[in-house]
Design a protein around this motif. Structure first.
Motif, short mmCIF file in Angstrom:
data_model
loop_
_atom_site.label_atom_id
_atom_site.label_comp_id
_atom_site.label_asym_id
_atom_site.label_seq_id
_atom_site.Cartn_x
_atom_site.Cartn_y
_atom_site.Cartn_z
N ASP A 176 0.84 -1.20 0.00
CA ASP A 176 0.00 0.00 0.00
C ASP A 176 0.88 1.25 0.00
OD1 ASP A 176 -2.44 -1.44 0.10
OD2 ASP A 176 -2.18 -1.74 2.25
N LEU A 177 1.91 1.27 0.83
CA LEU A 177 2.81 2.42 0.85
C LEU A 177 3.54 2.58 -0.48
CD1 LEU A 177 4.43 2.24 4.42
CD2 LEU A 177 2.48 3.60 3.65
N ALA A 178 3.96 1.47 -1.04
CA ALA A 178 4.66 1.53 -2.33
C ALA A 178 3.76 2.11 -3.41
CB ALA A 178 5.14 0.14 -2.73
N ALA A 179 2.49 1.76 -3.40
CA ALA A 179 1.56 2.28 -4.40
C ALA A 179 1.33 3.78 -4.20
CB ALA A 179 0.24 1.53 -4.31
N VAL A 180 1.20 4.20 -2.95
CA VAL A 180 0.93 5.61 -2.67
C VAL A 180 2.15 6.48 -3.03
CG1 VAL A 180 0.56 7.27 -0.81
CG2 VAL A 180 -0.84 5.20 -0.94
N PHE A 181 3.34 6.00 -2.71
CA PHE A 181 4.57 6.77 -2.98
C PHE A 181 5.18 6.44 -4.35
CE2 PHE A 181 4.33 7.09 1.65
CZ PHE A 181 4.71 8.42 1.87
N GLU A 182 4.43 5.68 -5.15
CA GLU A 182 4.88 5.33 -6.51
C GLU A 182 6.29 4.74 -6.49
OE1 GLU A 182 4.37 8.72 -9.01
OE2 GLU A 182 2.20 8.89 -8.59
N ASP A 183 6.47 3.74 -5.61
CA ASP A 183 7.74 3.02 -5.47
C ASP A 183 8.92 3.94 -5.17
OD1 ASP A 183 6.65 0.46 -5.84
OD2 ASP A 183 6.67 0.72 -8.02
N GLY A 184 8.65 5.02 -4.47
CA GLY A 184 9.71 5.93 -4.05
C GLY A 184 9.93 7.11 -4.98
N ASP A 185 9.22 7.17 -6.09
CA ASP A 185 9.40 8.29 -7.02
C ASP A 185 8.67 9.54 -6.57
OD1 ASP A 185 10.90 6.67 -8.66
OD2 ASP A 185 9.20 6.09 -9.92
N LYS A 186 7.80 9.43 -5.57
CA LYS A 186 6.99 10.57 -5.15
C LYS A 186 7.24 10.85 -3.66
CE LYS A 186 2.21 12.25 -5.33
NZ LYS A 186 0.81 11.90 -5.73
N THR A 187 7.41 12.12 -3.34
CA THR A 187 7.52 12.54 -1.94
C THR A 187 6.32 13.41 -1.60
OG1 THR A 187 8.82 14.50 -2.51
CG2 THR A 187 10.03 12.47 -1.97
#
Length: 368
Positions: A310-321
């Motif tokens: 879920d966190l990975a999807a929300v943060f787009e695998d780390g591309d989004k802060t």
């Protein structure tokens, strides 16, 4: 002749006898037997009074208890008001998909809503053309609470019930009637409710509004009869009622006005299928496009813990802060069944995902 002698002499003998206290004592009727046995023909010949079945197929019956359970704020009190509309409209109409079988008045003993809340809901209903003055009676919150075991409360309530003679007597909410969740307290109040009904009036159906127990993430979704176990407190309330309904939000999103209405118990008739409704101003409107397949398979309301995916999807695998507030809104949207506290707990940099989350200058950074 003394004054006393003159008075006695003046009064004729029949009148003197009339003024004397009667010597015969009034004979009281013997109490009914504690137990009797009857043959099958006694029950086979029993005829249900025509106005005893108020709504549905034995869902609301005079003299019986029906429970309406739900989480706080889902519309349980509004359901009670809609019962009064059903009682006014009478046969040929429906209440939450169930047939209305008789005209009846509704009396609500409530200690849940203040005057402003009750006024606003009644205004919304009145705008829709429902004048309920002769059909609905609601208590302001009683100053000393709902005290069915209080002799003064019981005496005053009996006077009101004799005047109103309701077909439905609703109690909202149950937890304001009992001091504890122990079975003994539940039994005492239930017995007190039955005994407070005046013998001179037809018995009303008793409707009890009750809360559901608090659920945790990961709890399985309950359906049908299993919902009866979701009523908070002692099992007594679920066993004492003849019928029970549960009203629950379809999702945890505040913008979603859909509610699932399920019969979880009907001892004397069919339970029927669950239905879905939109919560409107004052009343409910049937939802005709509900995706039952998605609901049965879990759908957006499937209860589970927030995980790393879920966190990975929300943060787009780390591309989004994102800021913490932005991340919380995004995660809540991605996991609509999760409580707000669970969302913020998942975003803690010293929490269970601390190896993947860090905060720099007020922005959360996710590392896969």
């Amino acid at each position: 002749m003394t004054p006393e002698e003159r008075i006695i002499t003046y009064i004729p003998e029949p009148v003197t006898e009339t003024l004397s206290a009667p010597s015969a004592e009034v004979q009281e009727e013997p109490p009914p037997p504690r137990i009797t046995f009857e043959p099958p023909s006694f029950y086979l010949n029993y005829v249900v009074p025509p106005d005893a079945l108020l709504i549905g197929e034995h869902h609301f019956v005079r003299g019986d208890i029906t429970v309406i359970g739900g989480v706080p704020g889902c519309g349980k009190s509004r359901l009670l008001t809609s019962l009064a509309i059903a009682g006014k409209l009478g046969p040929g109409h429906e209440w939450m998909g169930l047939s209305v079988n008789a005209h009846f008045k509704t009396a609500i003993i409530q200690n849940e809503n203040g005057l402003v809340r009750v006024r606003n809901e009644l205004r919304a209903i009145q705008v829709q053309g429902h004048d309920l003055d002769d059909w609905l009676h609601i208590t302001p919150p009683p100053p000393f609470g709902i005290g069915f075991t209080d002799p003064v409360f019981r005496e005053e309530l009996q006077v009101w019930l004799q005047q109103i003679q309701p077909g439905i007597l609703a109690i909202d909410p149950w937890n304001r009637c009992v001091d504890d969740d122990k079975a003994r307290d539940y039994r005492a109040v239930i017995e007190a409710i039955h005994s407070v009904i005046p013998a001179e009036i037809p018995k009303p159906a008793i409707v009890i509004v009750h809360h559901l127990r608090k659920q945790s993430l990961g709890d399985p979704r309950r359906r049908g009869r299993d919902l009866l176990n979701e009523l908070s407190g002692s099992y007594i309330i679920g066993s004492a009622c003849r019928a029970a309904f549960v009203l629950e939000p379809v999702t945890a999103q505040g913008s979603d006005d859909r509610l699932l209405f399920t019969c979880a118990k009907n001892n004397d008739g069919p339970m029927g299928e669950p239905t879905v409704w939109h919560r409107r101003d004052g009343l409910f409107a049937r939802c005709t496009d509900f995706d039952w397949d998605e609901w049965e398979n879990g759908g957006p309301n499937k209860r589970r813990a927030i995980d790393l995916e879920d966190l990975a999807a929300v943060f787009e695998d780390g591309d989004k802060t994102m800021s913490r507030k932005e991340a919380a809104l995004a995660l809540q949207s991605h996991c609509p069944a999760s409580a707000r506290s669970s969302v913020y707990e998942a975003l803690r940099t010293d929490g269970r995902f601390s190896r993947h989350l860090s905060e720099v200058s007020g922005f959360l950074i996710f590392r896969p």
